[in-house]
Each structure stands twice: as C-alpha cells, then as structure tokens.
Write a protein that holds these residues in place. Structure first.
Motif, PDB file in Angstrom:
ATOM      1  N   GLY A 146       0.847  -1.197   0.000  1.00 32.05           N
ATOM      2  CA  GLY A 146       0.000   0.000   0.000  1.00 32.05           C
ATOM      3  C   GLY A 146       0.878   1.241   0.000  1.00 32.05           C
ATOM      4  O   GLY A 146       2.045   1.165   0.407  1.00 32.05           O
ATOM      5  N   TYR A 147       0.330   2.396  -0.437  1.00 30.85           N
ATOM      6  CA  TYR A 147       1.181   3.586  -0.567  1.00 30.85           C
ATOM      7  C   TYR A 147       0.345   4.861  -0.651  1.00 30.85           C
ATOM      8  O   TYR A 147      -0.844   4.841  -0.980  1.00 30.85           O
ATOM      9  N   TRP A 148       0.981   5.969  -0.330  1.00 34.07           N
ATOM     10  CA  TRP A 148       0.444   7.299  -0.666  1.00 34.07           C
ATOM     11  C   TRP A 148       1.629   8.256  -0.782  1.00 34.07           C
ATOM     12  O   TRP A 148       2.694   8.023  -0.202  1.00 34.07           O
ATOM     13  N   ILE A 149       1.425   9.338  -1.540  1.00 31.46           N
ATOM     14  CA  ILE A 149       2.462  10.359  -1.752  1.00 31.46           C
ATOM     15  C   ILE A 149       1.850  11.730  -1.473  1.00 31.46           C
ATOM     16  O   ILE A 149       0.708  12.001  -1.863  1.00 31.46           O
ATOM     17  N   ARG A 150       2.580  12.606  -0.778  1.00 30.96           N
ATOM     18  CA  ARG A 150       2.069  13.931  -0.419  1.00 30.96           C
ATOM     19  C   ARG A 150       1.691  14.723  -1.673  1.00 30.96           C
ATOM     20  O   ARG A 150       2.363  14.619  -2.719  1.00 30.96           O
ATOM     21  N   GLU A 158       3.998  16.658  -4.177  1.00 28.19           N
ATOM     22  CA  GLU A 158       5.095  15.911  -4.812  1.00 28.19           C
ATOM     23  C   GLU A 158       4.566  14.832  -5.759  1.00 28.19           C
ATOM     24  O   GLU A 158       5.314  13.935  -6.144  1.00 28.19           O
ATOM     25  N   THR A 159       3.278  14.901  -6.115  1.00 28.24           N
ATOM     26  CA  THR A 159       2.737  13.878  -7.005  1.00 28.24           C
ATOM     27  C   THR A 159       3.108  14.196  -8.454  1.00 28.24           C
ATOM     28  O   THR A 159       3.554  15.297  -8.761  1.00 28.24           O
ATOM     29  N   GLY A 160       2.913  13.198  -9.317  1.00 25.46           N
ATOM     30  CA  GLY A 160       3.167  13.386 -10.743  1.00 25.46           C
ATOM     31  C   GLY A 160       4.633  13.310 -11.125  1.00 25.46           C
ATOM     32  O   GLY A 160       5.006  13.648 -12.248  1.00 25.46           O
ATOM     33  N   LYS A 161       5.482  12.865 -10.192  1.00 24.65           N
ATOM     34  CA  LYS A 161       6.917  12.778 -10.479  1.00 24.65           C
ATOM     35  C   LYS A 161       7.413  11.329 -10.535  1.00 24.65           C
ATOM     36  O   LYS A 161       8.611  11.085 -10.601  1.00 24.65           O
ATOM     37  N   GLY A 162       6.494  10.381 -10.423  1.00 24.18           N
ATOM     38  CA  GLY A 162       6.891   8.976 -10.477  1.00 24.18           C
ATOM     39  C   GLY A 162       7.346   8.403  -9.146  1.00 24.18           C
ATOM     40  O   GLY A 162       7.828   7.267  -9.077  1.00 24.18           O
ATOM     41  N   TYR A 163       7.170   9.174  -8.059  1.00 24.47           N
ATOM     42  CA  TYR A 163       7.656   8.678  -6.764  1.00 24.47           C
ATOM     43  C   TYR A 163       6.896   7.437  -6.291  1.00 24.47           C
ATOM     44  O   TYR A 163       7.493   6.516  -5.735  1.00 24.47           O
ATOM     45  N   ALA A 164       5.572   7.433  -6.473  1.00 27.00           N
ATOM     46  CA  ALA A 164       4.805   6.272  -6.005  1.00 27.00           C
ATOM     47  C   ALA A 164       5.230   5.020  -6.763  1.00 27.00           C
ATOM     48  O   ALA A 164       5.403   3.950  -6.177  1.00 27.00           O
ATOM     49  N   THR A 165       5.419   5.146  -8.063  1.00 30.00           N
ATOM     50  CA  THR A 165       5.837   3.994  -8.864  1.00 30.00           C
ATOM     51  C   THR A 165       7.204   3.494  -8.391  1.00 30.00           C
ATOM     52  O   THR A 165       7.414   2.284  -8.221  1.00 30.00           O
ATOM     53  N   GLU A 166       8.101   4.428  -8.141  1.00 30.55           N
ATOM     54  CA  GLU A 166       9.471   4.067  -7.742  1.00 30.55           C
ATOM     55  C   GLU A 166       9.487   3.402  -6.353  1.00 30.55           C
ATOM     56  O   GLU A 166      10.113   2.354  -6.160  1.00 30.55           O
ATOM     57  N   GLY A 189     -12.225   3.677  -9.327  1.00 29.75           N
ATOM     58  CA  GLY A 189     -12.270   5.118  -9.572  1.00 29.75           C
ATOM     59  C   GLY A 189     -10.938   5.794  -9.307  1.00 29.75           C
ATOM     60  O   GLY A 189     -10.717   6.919  -9.737  1.00 29.75           O
ATOM     61  N   ASN A 190     -10.035   5.123  -8.617  1.00 33.63           N
ATOM     62  CA  ASN A 190      -8.720   5.709  -8.340  1.00 33.63           C
ATOM     63  C   ASN A 190      -7.782   5.393  -9.524  1.00 33.63           C
ATOM     64  O   ASN A 190      -6.903   4.537  -9.453  1.00 33.63           O
ATOM     65  N   THR A 191      -8.022   6.107 -10.615  1.00 29.77           N
ATOM     66  CA  THR A 191      -7.320   5.773 -11.863  1.00 29.77           C
ATOM     67  C   THR A 191      -5.818   6.060 -11.779  1.00 29.77           C
ATOM     68  O   THR A 191      -5.029   5.368 -12.398  1.00 29.77           O
ATOM     69  N   GLU A 193      -4.342   3.045 -10.371  1.00 33.70           N
ATOM     70  CA  GLU A 193      -4.350   1.937 -11.334  1.00 33.70           C
ATOM     71  C   GLU A 193      -3.166   2.058 -12.298  1.00 33.70           C
ATOM     72  O   GLU A 193      -2.583   1.063 -12.725  1.00 33.70           O
ATOM     73  N   ARG A 194      -2.810   3.307 -12.625  1.00 29.66           N
ATOM     74  CA  ARG A 194      -1.666   3.501 -13.532  1.00 29.66           C
ATOM     75  C   ARG A 194      -0.373   3.068 -12.854  1.00 29.66           C
ATOM     76  O   ARG A 194       0.535   2.544 -13.495  1.00 29.66           O
ATOM     77  N   ILE A 195      -0.295   3.308 -11.546  1.00 27.00           N
ATOM     78  CA  ILE A 195       0.881   2.853 -10.802  1.00 27.00           C
ATOM     79  C   ILE A 195       0.938   1.323 -10.830  1.00 27.00           C
ATOM     80  O   ILE A 195       1.998   0.740 -11.079  1.00 27.00           O
TER      81      ILE A 195
END
Ligand SMILES: CC(C)(COP(=O)(O)OP(=O)(O)OC[C@H]1O[C@@H](n2cnc3c(N)ncnc32)[C@H](O)[C@@H]1OP(=O)(O)O)[C@@H](O)C(=O)NCCC(=O)NCCS
Length: 199
Positions: free
Chosen positions: A103-107, A110-118, A143-145, A148-150
C-alpha cells in the motif's frame, strides 16, 4: 519463508525508504496535513484526522516491525532526507501461502513525479527478494485511476473486483485486486532496472 527483514534503509534512483522512528511524527503530520483533500476519498483513516493519528501510526508501525507483522517505510528524497514524501508498506497476509500486500500514498505537492511507482517497485522487491513471498497483492478503490496507472507501471495484473470492500466516510467502495507473482517479478525487475526505476 523469511518473514523478518532488516531495518536498514533501502534505496532507489531518487528515494530512500526506511522504517519509521518516533521522531518522524512531525514530518508525517505535516505531509498528511497538506494532502488531506487527495487522501480522504480513498483512505479510511483520514476521516477526523489529527496529529494523534500520526502519533499512533508511528507507535504501531514500530511495534508491527518488531513483531514482524508489517513493514511500513517513510519515503524520503535522497537529496533531502528530512522531507517525508509519503508512505509505502508491505505486509504478509498469508504465511502459509506466502502472500503479501502493498500500500502507498504520496504527499500532494510531490505527485506526478513517479515517486509512487518508484517506491512501490522497491517495496515489491522487498516482498519477493527479502520476505520470500510468492505473490504480492494490491487493492485499489474503483475510480482511483491514478493508482491503477501505478499498478500497471509496476507490473501488476488485474485479478477482479471485491464489492463494498471498504467504508470511507459514509461511502462503501468497491476495490479492484491486482497481483504480481514471483515468476513475474524477475521480468519486471529487469525492466525497472533498465528504465532506472530501481538500482
Ligand atoms: C495515487 C498517488 C499514490 C500517486 O502518486 P504519484 O507519486 O503521483 O504517482 P506517480 O508519479 O508514480 O504516477 C502514477 C501515474 O499517475 C499519473 N498522474 C500523476 N498525477 C496525476 C493527476 N493529477 N491526474 C491523473 N494522473 C496523474 C502519472 O502521470 C502516472 O501515470 P503514467 O503511467 O501515465 O506515468 C497519490 O496521488 C496519492 O497518494 N493519492 C492518494 C492516496 C492513494 O490513492 N493511495 C493509493 C491507494 S491504492
């Protein structure tokens, strides 16, 4: 199955993942505070959030790590280690069948930089290569698209949908279940290394 893992920091190209310490409460509280709008539609613990929630989370996280129940990581940029970017966690859901969940979340700033994927890719690596898991699952509210991309980017496959799985506020959310098998991890790992997501 080796379910105990060491508490050393782990690294990716841009991030450090390490266990929480008691003094992380302030940084965690600050990150959640500026992210409430994005976190609250998906995460049940955000309702009625106050600093006490972060205090209890850190206390529980330290205990869970010691009891080998769950491994929560604070995610930090390598070049700014005091800044809490978000959380990633991996835990065992079935010792007998060697299944775990991530499980994960990013502040929000700082989103949209690929941090969650990394960070999630690194946590999945811990699951397979350190915890000895056979399968890692991920649950995402329908609904959390973004999430889903991550899942796709990390290399998860879609399994199905669980109805009314979690209540967030006064809404029941269906969750989609995603998973990766150990046999799929090695291929994903090579791709992530080639793309530079993990080192
Ligand atoms: C969902 C969340 C983890 C995304 O974190 P992130 O660090 O921005 O994720 P990444 O940068 O790795 O990006 C993931 C994808 O989302 C896309 N994305 C980023 N910001 C977006 C936005 N505002 N709208 C739509 N897509 C967006 C990225 O472009 C990327 O897609 P790509 O495959 O086309 O590259 C973060 O927004 C969050 O914590 N949300 C609230 C909690 C939550 O949903 N947690 C997950 C529960 S399963």
């Amino acid at each position: 199955m080796a379910s105990h893992i060491n508490s050393h920091p782990r690294y990716t190209k841009r991030l450090m993942l390490r266990p929480f310490r008691r003094r992380d409460v302030a940084a965690l509280h600050e990150a959640i505070g500026i992210s409430l709008e994005d976190l609250s539609p998906w995460l049940p613990w955000v309702e009625d959030y106050d600093r006490g929630v972060s205090q209890r989370f850190v206390r529980e996280s330290v205990g869970a790590w010691a009891d080998r129940r769950a491994y929560d990581f604070t995610v930090r940029p390598i070049d700014e280690l005091d800044r809490h970017l978000g959380n990633v966690s991996i835990w065992s859901t079935s010792h007998q069948n060697a299944i775990g969940e991530v499980g994960y979340w990013i502040r929000s700033d700082e989103t949209g930089k690929g941090y969650a994927t990394e960070a999630t890719t690194r946590a999945v690596q811990i699951g397979f290569e350190e915890m000895g898991l056979h399968k890692v699952q991920l649950r995402i509210a329908l609904g959390n698209t973004r999430s889903e991309r991550i899942a796709r980017a990390v290399g998860f496959a879609h399994e199905g949908v669980l109805r009314d799985e979690v209540k967030v506020g006064n809404r029941w959310l269906d969750h989609s279940v995603w998973s990766m098998l150990e046999s799929e991890w090695w291929e994903a790992r090579d791709r992530h290394r080639a793309e530079g997501t993990i080192v």
